[in-house]
Design a protein around this motif. Structure first.
Motif, PDB file in Angstrom:
ATOM      1  N   ASN A   1       0.833  -1.211   0.000  1.00  0.00           N
ATOM      2  CA  ASN A   1       0.000   0.000   0.000  1.00  0.00           C
ATOM      3  C   ASN A   1       0.866   1.257   0.000  1.00  0.00           C
ATOM      4  OD1 ASN A   1      -2.309  -1.598   0.112  1.00  0.00           O
ATOM      5  ND2 ASN A   1      -2.372  -1.592   2.342  1.00  0.00           N
ATOM      6  N   PHE A   2       1.916   1.246   0.823  1.00  0.00           N
ATOM      7  CA  PHE A   2       2.836   2.382   0.868  1.00  0.00           C
ATOM      8  C   PHE A   2       3.515   2.577  -0.488  1.00  0.00           C
ATOM      9  CE2 PHE A   2       7.296   3.668   1.329  1.00  0.00           C
ATOM     10  CZ  PHE A   2       7.136   4.932   1.867  1.00  0.00           C
ATOM     11  N   TYR A   3       3.958   1.478  -1.081  1.00  0.00           N
ATOM     12  CA  TYR A   3       4.646   1.520  -2.370  1.00  0.00           C
ATOM     13  C   TYR A   3       3.776   2.134  -3.453  1.00  0.00           C
ATOM     14  CZ  TYR A   3       6.478  -0.679  -6.697  1.00  0.00           C
ATOM     15  OH  TYR A   3       6.937  -0.948  -7.965  1.00  0.00           O
TER      16      TYR A   3
ATOM     17  N   LEU B   1      24.454  -1.858  -4.905  1.00  0.00           N
ATOM     18  CA  LEU B   1      24.559  -0.420  -4.680  1.00  0.00           C
ATOM     19  C   LEU B   1      24.178  -0.014  -3.254  1.00  0.00           C
ATOM     20  CD1 LEU B   1      22.957   0.821  -8.015  1.00  0.00           C
ATOM     21  CD2 LEU B   1      25.254   1.456  -7.220  1.00  0.00           C
ATOM     22  N   SER B   2      23.744  -0.962  -2.444  1.00  0.00           N
ATOM     23  CA  SER B   2      23.168  -0.614  -1.142  1.00  0.00           C
ATOM     24  C   SER B   2      24.143   0.125  -0.234  1.00  0.00           C
ATOM     25  CB  SER B   2      22.636  -1.865  -0.446  1.00  0.00           C
ATOM     26  OG  SER B   2      23.614  -2.888  -0.428  1.00  0.00           O
ATOM     27  N   PHE B   3      25.418  -0.254  -0.226  1.00  0.00           N
ATOM     28  CA  PHE B   3      26.382   0.472   0.603  1.00  0.00           C
ATOM     29  C   PHE B   3      26.507   1.915   0.135  1.00  0.00           C
ATOM     30  CE2 PHE B   3      30.745   2.122   0.915  1.00  0.00           C
ATOM     31  CZ  PHE B   3      30.815   2.275   2.299  1.00  0.00           C
ATOM     32  N   ALA B   4      26.658   2.097  -1.175  1.00  0.00           N
ATOM     33  CA  ALA B   4      26.822   3.446  -1.724  1.00  0.00           C
ATOM     34  C   ALA B   4      25.594   4.318  -1.453  1.00  0.00           C
ATOM     35  CB  ALA B   4      27.105   3.371  -3.223  1.00  0.00           C
ATOM     36  N   ILE B   5      24.399   3.730  -1.579  1.00  0.00           N
ATOM     37  CA  ILE B   5      23.187   4.506  -1.324  1.00  0.00           C
ATOM     38  C   ILE B   5      23.058   4.812   0.165  1.00  0.00           C
ATOM     39  CG2 ILE B   5      20.678   4.609  -1.560  1.00  0.00           C
ATOM     40  CD1 ILE B   5      20.857   2.621  -3.835  1.00  0.00           C
TER      41      ILE B   5
ATOM     42  N   VAL C   1      19.369   6.906  -8.680  1.00  0.00           N
ATOM     43  CA  VAL C   1      19.392   5.485  -9.019  1.00  0.00           C
ATOM     44  C   VAL C   1      18.128   5.101  -9.786  1.00  0.00           C
ATOM     45  CG1 VAL C   1      19.319   3.155  -8.052  1.00  0.00           C
ATOM     46  CG2 VAL C   1      20.918   4.839  -7.122  1.00  0.00           C
ATOM     47  N   ILE C   2      16.978   5.539  -9.292  1.00  0.00           N
ATOM     48  CA  ILE C   2      15.708   5.223  -9.955  1.00  0.00           C
ATOM     49  C   ILE C   2      15.654   5.855 -11.343  1.00  0.00           C
ATOM     50  CG2 ILE C   2      13.208   5.591  -9.875  1.00  0.00           C
ATOM     51  CD1 ILE C   2      13.436   5.409  -6.806  1.00  0.00           C
ATOM     52  N   LYS C   3      16.096   7.101 -11.442  1.00  0.00           N
ATOM     53  CA  LYS C   3      16.075   7.790 -12.730  1.00  0.00           C
ATOM     54  C   LYS C   3      16.942   7.075 -13.754  1.00  0.00           C
ATOM     55  CE  LYS C   3      16.909  12.303 -14.893  1.00  0.00           C
ATOM     56  NZ  LYS C   3      17.359  13.712 -14.660  1.00  0.00           N
ATOM     57  N   ALA C   4      18.132   6.635 -13.349  1.00  0.00           N
ATOM     58  CA  ALA C   4      19.021   5.934 -14.274  1.00  0.00           C
ATOM     59  C   ALA C   4      18.409   4.609 -14.712  1.00  0.00           C
ATOM     60  CB  ALA C   4      20.377   5.692 -13.601  1.00  0.00           C
TER      61      ALA C   4
ATOM     62  N   ILE D   1      13.852   0.131  -4.178  1.00  0.00           N
ATOM     63  CA  ILE D   1      14.372   1.451  -3.805  1.00  0.00           C
ATOM     64  C   ILE D   1      13.261   2.400  -3.363  1.00  0.00           C
ATOM     65  CG2 ILE D   1      15.796   3.400  -4.547  1.00  0.00           C
ATOM     66  CD1 ILE D   1      17.280   0.734  -4.575  1.00  0.00           C
ATOM     67  N   LEU D   2      12.263   2.585  -4.217  1.00  0.00           N
ATOM     68  CA  LEU D   2      11.170   3.508  -3.923  1.00  0.00           C
ATOM     69  C   LEU D   2      10.225   2.938  -2.876  1.00  0.00           C
ATOM     70  CD1 LEU D   2       9.624   6.151  -4.692  1.00  0.00           C
ATOM     71  CD2 LEU D   2       8.402   4.772  -6.389  1.00  0.00           C
ATOM     72  N   GLY D   3      10.042   1.622  -2.901  1.00  0.00           N
ATOM     73  CA  GLY D   3       9.121   0.981  -1.975  1.00  0.00           C
ATOM     74  C   GLY D   3       9.788   0.534  -0.699  1.00  0.00           C
ATOM     75  N   TRP D   4      10.512  -0.557  -0.772  1.00  0.00           N
ATOM     76  CA  TRP D   4      11.003  -1.214   0.440  1.00  0.00           C
ATOM     77  C   TRP D   4      11.941  -0.346   1.262  1.00  0.00           C
ATOM     78  CZ3 TRP D   4       8.964  -4.901   3.045  1.00  0.00           C
ATOM     79  CH2 TRP D   4       9.682  -5.483   4.090  1.00  0.00           C
ATOM     80  N   ARG D   5      12.905   0.299   0.620  1.00  0.00           N
ATOM     81  CA  ARG D   5      13.895   1.090   1.360  1.00  0.00           C
ATOM     82  C   ARG D   5      13.239   2.232   2.114  1.00  0.00           C
ATOM     83  NH1 ARG D   5      17.644   5.348   0.556  1.00  0.00           N
ATOM     84  NH2 ARG D   5      19.660   4.909   1.545  1.00  0.00           N
ATOM     85  N   GLU D   6      12.344   2.960   1.456  1.00  0.00           N
ATOM     86  CA  GLU D   6      11.662   4.064   2.117  1.00  0.00           C
ATOM     87  C   GLU D   6      10.683   3.543   3.175  1.00  0.00           C
ATOM     88  OE1 GLU D   6      11.971   7.467   1.442  1.00  0.00           O
ATOM     89  OE2 GLU D   6      13.579   7.150  -0.015  1.00  0.00           O
TER      90      GLU D   6
END
Length: 530
Positions: free
Chosen positions: A168-170, A288-292, A302-305, A328-333
């Motif tokens: 739902n959040f996603y 990419l998780s460490f860098a992000i 990241v999402i845009k690319a 990225i947009l869903g789970w991480r946030e």
């Protein structure tokens, strides 16, 4: 001695070159980046994680200096108190106050930290100086300017001690940021989630096609020497050459590599596991998780690319890009929101009353269970494992064997290069251990050996037999799974997603049930021997 009017403090996970702090050069502003003993030791970290953070911090300081900013970089050698007979590590507050006094600074500015414990320290620091009428030092805090969902908006999406479903959040985030949405405000492709298309097992013919991972070669000899000199205990395999990205330029190269070579197959194989290729540890994951997480690159970029690659490359279908965007947009946030709205209460949750100690092979990988030895061994070798290895191998095992959540948290937080408490705690205590009783997961992610066999090739070369439930060679996961399900039947049977499973158990004879539970009890009593 150079005098400054402002000290701006940058933490190891705040390496955001795009922050508004850096838009203008001010010779009266000094930036402080410091290697701190307390941060290196609050859990036992993987040695590669320590090296990655320290080198990324050092390179970020160099970048700021080259851009014309004034920077004070302190190593472990400089953040100890050497005035007494003993060398005592300094706290972050002591380091800040020491530098402020040294340069006659009257103002300290902080970025809001992502971890609750650090925010508490910062807030107490601010409160002390606000209440001290004689203090000539003012302290303030600004946003880190990194996440897509503003910190102040978190309460609009999440409520304390309440179930909030990621799906739902996603969807709300997709709508809010207009990502993978049509002009008619509908999800691109006609559905929100393509997870059902992203559960393929790697077959023999797929293994040879897995691309070689892009790895960096950063010399960390001096950092390893420093860690040894300061007796910083760590876990995992040390390498003098670090493979992880430690600059924004590294992160951009890794992102480009992912979009070109890995994204076309990311979704379909994102849950797969194998031990039959040199690239078993990396597969099609972006890494990419460490860098992000230390903000070398922004989630928005990241999402845009990835979206640009999707629009330009016909080999990337909707299931691949949606699966990645969801991470990225869903789970991480999502986990960030669940973390902040529930802290500090979250770190006390233990809904299943799990109290066993973590087996010793979590620190060595020395177990006869091939799935565990592979996932743990990979974690010790690379400070990395992908989400299914974390959730359905080590996490599933810890839940089935009733390991104390605090010990599970500490292991995950220490061993993975990308682990910070805000992202680790909800993933571990909530998603993998179901210790929050369902605030995050709609059901416990419990699985027997059949799931491991379905998604990996681990079982073929295992000491145990995945098809067997009883006997000394039976896969421990099989009996442990049913023991868990039976023990928590009152809680779980009402769940429509798993209630039907009990029909399979009820069909078994009493003798079969007793044999399975006896095998589970033996496994629980001999965890270190599995």
């Amino acid at each position: 001695m150079t005098h400054y009017h402002t000290l701006r403090v940058i933490l190891g996970d705040q390496l955001n070159a795009a922050h508004s702090w850096f838009r203008q050069k001010d010779e009266g502003v000094l930036y402080l980046i410091a290697e701190l003993h307390p941060e290196a030791t609050y859990v036992k970290h993987h040695v590669q994680k320590l090296c990655a953070f320290f080198l990324a911090m050092e390179r970020f300081a160099d970048g700021l200096t080259n851009a014309g900013h004034r920077v004070c970089y302190l190593t472990l050698d400089e953040t100890v108190n050497k005035k007494s007979d003993e060398i005592a590590p300094q706290s972050h507050e002591q380091v800040m106050l020491s530098i402020a006094a040294q340069h006659q600074i009257s103002r300290i500015e902080l970025q809001r930290p992502d971890e609750y414990r650090v925010l508490q320290h910062y807030q107490a620091f601010i409160d002390r100086h606000e209440s001290d009428n004689e203090s000539a030092l003012s302290v303030s805090m600004v946003d880190s300017e990194h996440f897509l969902l503003p910190y102040d908006d978190i309460p609009h999406y999440f409520k304390p001690s309440a179930t909030v479903r990621m799906e739902n959040f996603y969807r709300k985030m997709r709508q809010r940021f207009n990502i993978l949405m049509t002009d008619e405000k509908q999800p691109e492709g006609g559905q929100w989630n393509y997870d059902s298309a992203n559960r393929n097992k790697l077959k023999a013919q797929d293994l040879a096609a897995i691309p070689e991972p892009l790895c960096f070669q950063h010399d960390v000899t001096s950092i390893l020497t420093r860690l040894e000199r300061h007796q910083i205990t760590s876990i995992g395999k040390a390498h003098t050459s670090l493979l992880w990205p430690v600059t924004s330029q590294n992160a951009l190269l890794l992102l480009d590599y992912f979009c070109e070579h890995l994204l076309p197959n990311f979704g379909r194989f994102q849950d797969s596991m194998t031990s039959k290729t040199p690239h078993s540890w990396s597969l099609y994951h972006s890494r990419l998780s460490f860098a992000i997480n230390c903000k070398l690159i922004s989630p928005k970029h990241v999402i845009k690319a990835a979206m640009n690659a999707y629009s330009e490359n016909d080999e990337i279908d909707i299931a691949q890009i949606e699966g990645f965007v969801r991470q990225i947009l869903g789970w991480r946030e999502y986990v960030r929101g669940m973390y902040w709205v529930n802290m500090p209460n979250y770190q006390e949750q233990n809904a299943l009353n799990a109290e066993r100690a973590l087996p010793s092979y979590f620190w060595t990988g020395d177990t006869k269970m091939h799935c565990l030895s592979s996932a743990i061994g990979q974690s010790l070798d690379y400070a990395y494992a992908h989400h299914i290895q974390r959730l359905m191998v080590t996490g599933n095992f810890c839940m089935l064997t009733e390991i104390q959540p605090a010990q599970v948290d500490e292991w995950y937080l220490g061993i993975y290069v990308d682990a910070l408490e805000w992202v680790e705690l909800p993933n571990t205590r909530g998603m993998s251990q179901f210790a929050d009783g369902g605030w995050i997961a709609s059901k416990p992610y419990a699985a027997s050996g059949s799931y491991i066999q379905k998604m990996s090739d681990y079982c073929g070369s295992c000491h145990y037999k995945v098809k067997e439930k009883t006997g000394e060679l039976a896969c421990p996961l099989n009996s442990l799974y049913w023991n868990f399900m039976v023990k928590h039947r009152e809680r779980l049977a009402k769940n429509p997603r798993i209630g039907m499973i009990y029909g399979n158990w009820d069909k078994q004879s009493d003798a079969q049930k007793h044999a399975v539970l006896d095998r589970a009890n033996w496994c629980l009593e001999h965890l270190d021997d599995l």
